[in-house]
Design a protein around this motif. Sequence first.
Motif, PDB file in Angstrom:
ATOM      1  N   GLY A 109       0.798  -1.215   0.000  1.00 13.45           N
ATOM      2  CA  GLY A 109       0.000   0.000   0.000  1.00 13.45           C
ATOM      3  C   GLY A 109       0.829   1.264   0.000  1.00 13.45           C
TER       4      GLY A 109
ATOM      5  N   VAL B 267      -0.656  -4.893  -3.012  1.00  8.32           N
ATOM      6  CA  VAL B 267      -2.092  -4.661  -2.850  1.00  8.32           C
ATOM      7  C   VAL B 267      -2.785  -4.767  -4.206  1.00  8.32           C
ATOM      8  CG1 VAL B 267      -3.816  -2.947  -2.171  1.00  8.32           C
ATOM      9  CG2 VAL B 267      -1.788  -3.321  -0.742  1.00  8.32           C
TER      10      VAL B 267
ATOM     11  N   ASP C  87      -8.312  -5.813   1.049  1.00  8.87           N
ATOM     12  CA  ASP C  87      -9.381  -5.086   1.761  1.00  8.87           C
ATOM     13  C   ASP C  87      -9.918  -5.917   2.931  1.00  8.87           C
ATOM     14  OD1 ASP C  87     -10.909  -2.626   1.863  1.00  8.87           O
ATOM     15  OD2 ASP C  87     -12.651  -3.861   1.370  1.00  8.87           O
TER      16      ASP C  87
ATOM     17  N   VAL D  15      -8.313   1.860   6.679  1.00 11.44           N
ATOM     18  CA  VAL D  15      -7.758   1.717   5.328  1.00 11.44           C
ATOM     19  C   VAL D  15      -8.717   0.876   4.493  1.00 11.44           C
ATOM     20  CG1 VAL D  15      -5.903   0.688   3.939  1.00 11.44           C
ATOM     21  CG2 VAL D  15      -5.342   1.994   6.001  1.00 11.44           C
TER      22      VAL D  15
ATOM     23  N   VAL E  28      -9.453  -0.516   0.372  1.00 10.79           N
ATOM     24  CA  VAL E  28      -8.735  -0.772  -0.883  1.00 10.79           C
ATOM     25  C   VAL E  28      -9.710  -0.649  -2.048  1.00 10.79           C
ATOM     26  CG1 VAL E  28      -7.377  -2.443  -2.185  1.00 10.79           C
ATOM     27  CG2 VAL E  28      -7.139  -2.325   0.309  1.00 10.79           C
TER      28      VAL E  28
ATOM     29  N   THR F  17      -4.750   2.201  -1.759  1.00 14.32           N
ATOM     30  CA  THR F  17      -5.086   2.110  -0.338  1.00 14.32           C
ATOM     31  C   THR F  17      -5.457   3.511   0.132  1.00 14.32           C
ATOM     32  OG1 THR F  17      -2.688   2.181   0.000  1.00 14.32           O
ATOM     33  CG2 THR F  17      -3.774   0.074   0.380  1.00 14.32           C
TER      34      THR F  17
END
Length: 330
Positions: A157, A173, A181, A271, A273, A283
């Motif tokens: 991220g 990510v 996520d 956070v 995604v 992110t």
Amino acid sequence: MSQPTTRKVIYDTDPGVDDAMALYYALAHPGIYIIGITTTFGNVTVEQAATNALYLSALAARAVPVTRGAARPWVKPGEAPPAHIHGADGLGNLSTRAPHALVLDPRPSAQFIVDMARAHPGEITLVAVGPLGNLAAALLLEPQLPQLVQEVIVMGGTVLEPGNVSPVAEANVWNDPHAADIVFNAGWTITMVGLDVTHRLILPVSLFARIAAHHQHAATDTLLHAVNFYAGFYSGLYPHVAAIHGCFGHDVLAFIYLTNPELFSLEHGRVRVVKDGLAQGQTVLRRKTIPYPQTGWDPQTPVTSVCMEVDHTGAADVFTRTMLGDWLRP
Ligand code: BDR
Ligand code: CA
């Protein structure tokens, strides 16, 4: 070293050159005990990742359990591994490999994570430096996993730093945004070590040459070869990296956060995604405390600690001291 006790770690990885660097830092550090290496696709196929984890362990004479895990992303189609960054074999295209006798643990990576967390409740730290499918699968197998593990540290991220596979996305990510996520929102103690800090740690090949000359050992010779290849890629992309013929120390910084958290400045927030579209893999850190009306930003939801700044000179010193320590037997 700042960590007075030894931490039990499962290392979830896609080795990969900086993954190899991180593994050897972890094996060299007296505050870290690697109880298993769980592999995933990413820098290479999962088969090659497992082969490399066994090989790197064997070279360092450590019979660490190694498992094979996620072979592809959860939802989106898989892509060919980035052979131009890590080499077709993930270790900078080694010309030969010494034979060794280590074999894979037969359990899938996710099952190994669950088994270890149940066997050592509250004691395991997961250091994850590849796409996050193994951790997401382990959460499906054992919904109590967030209560069973001590801490999760993710290399992946980015918040303010530009991405490395798109203007907004970091590779790990981006490789599996759906899994990421889930992992960022599982409700465990989780820290994100992303490009905001890993792009500050640039390690020159000359440092790896010094480490290899010090140890005169196949493990550090192999690391030097791999890093030299990897530095060629980064030096072609970033003039300030080329200036010292170096590379980013992405994955090792996750372990340096574990051993020396005082070197980092953090922000805390939710956070999420981005899973699809042009910003896939981004992110997004919820930094403000106003009650946003949009769904998905509920202030009561899980919080990630995000590394925003690092004392990179301090981190490079810790890395150097640790790697020059007495961790390789003849
Ligand atoms: C991350 O992606 C991989 O290429 C590296 O091993 C690291 O985990 C950096 O974006
Ligand atoms: Ca990695």
